[in-house]
Design a protein around this motif. Structure first.
Motif, mmCIF file in Angstrom:
data_model
loop_
_atom_site.group_PDB
_atom_site.id
_atom_site.type_symbol
_atom_site.label_atom_id
_atom_site.label_comp_id
_atom_site.label_asym_id
_atom_site.label_seq_id
_atom_site.Cartn_x
_atom_site.Cartn_y
_atom_site.Cartn_z
ATOM 1 N N TYR A 1 0.847 -1.193 0.000
ATOM 2 C CA TYR A 1 0.000 0.000 0.000
ATOM 3 C C TYR A 1 0.880 1.241 0.000
ATOM 4 N N HIS A 2 0.665 2.111 -0.969
ATOM 5 C CA HIS A 2 1.382 3.383 -1.062
ATOM 6 C C HIS A 2 0.328 4.487 -1.135
ATOM 7 N N PRO A 3 0.127 5.227 -0.041
ATOM 8 C CA PRO A 3 -0.921 6.250 -0.057
ATOM 9 C C PRO A 3 -0.594 7.373 -1.041
ATOM 10 N N ALA B 1 -2.662 13.043 -1.299
ATOM 11 C CA ALA B 1 -3.842 13.530 -0.565
ATOM 12 C C ALA B 1 -4.119 12.666 0.664
ATOM 13 N N GLU B 2 -3.983 11.352 0.517
ATOM 14 C CA GLU B 2 -4.205 10.467 1.664
ATOM 15 C C GLU B 2 -3.150 10.681 2.739
ATOM 16 N N ARG C 1 -1.704 12.757 8.083
ATOM 17 C CA ARG C 1 -0.851 13.612 8.897
ATOM 18 C C ARG C 1 -1.693 14.620 9.681
ATOM 19 N N GLY C 2 -2.744 15.133 9.058
ATOM 20 C CA GLY C 2 -3.626 16.080 9.725
ATOM 21 C C GLY C 2 -4.402 15.447 10.862
ATOM 22 N N ARG C 3 -4.783 14.202 10.721
ATOM 23 C CA ARG C 3 -5.519 13.497 11.778
ATOM 24 C C ARG C 3 -4.608 13.088 12.929
#
Length: 73
Positions: A58-60, A63-64, A69-71
């Protein structure tokens, strides 16, 4: 860099591929369809090799990653 677990998985994929070749080559020549078991082994070996080489990791997206990071804050 390939880790030990992935290297073992890749070696297993190669062994399964070799088993598929063995079963395919010793098939009954009068059977026009070939060995279905060998084809299944080829598919399993291909999926294992792709997984061992990191193709299914899995490579986000950017945007993900930004969302996560914001969460985390």
């Amino acid at each position: 860099m390939i880790h030990t677990g992935r290297l073992i998985e890749l070696a297993a994929a190669v062994l399964i591929l070799a088993a598929g070749v063995y079963f395919y080559r010793r098939r009954d020549k009068s059977d026009g369809y070939g060995s279905q078991g060998a084809v299944i082994l080829f598919v399993v070996a291909a999926i294992m090799a792709i997984h061992a080489l990191g193709g299914l990791d899995y490579h986000p997206s950017a945007a993900e990653a930004e969302y996560f990071r914001g969460r985390a804050q």
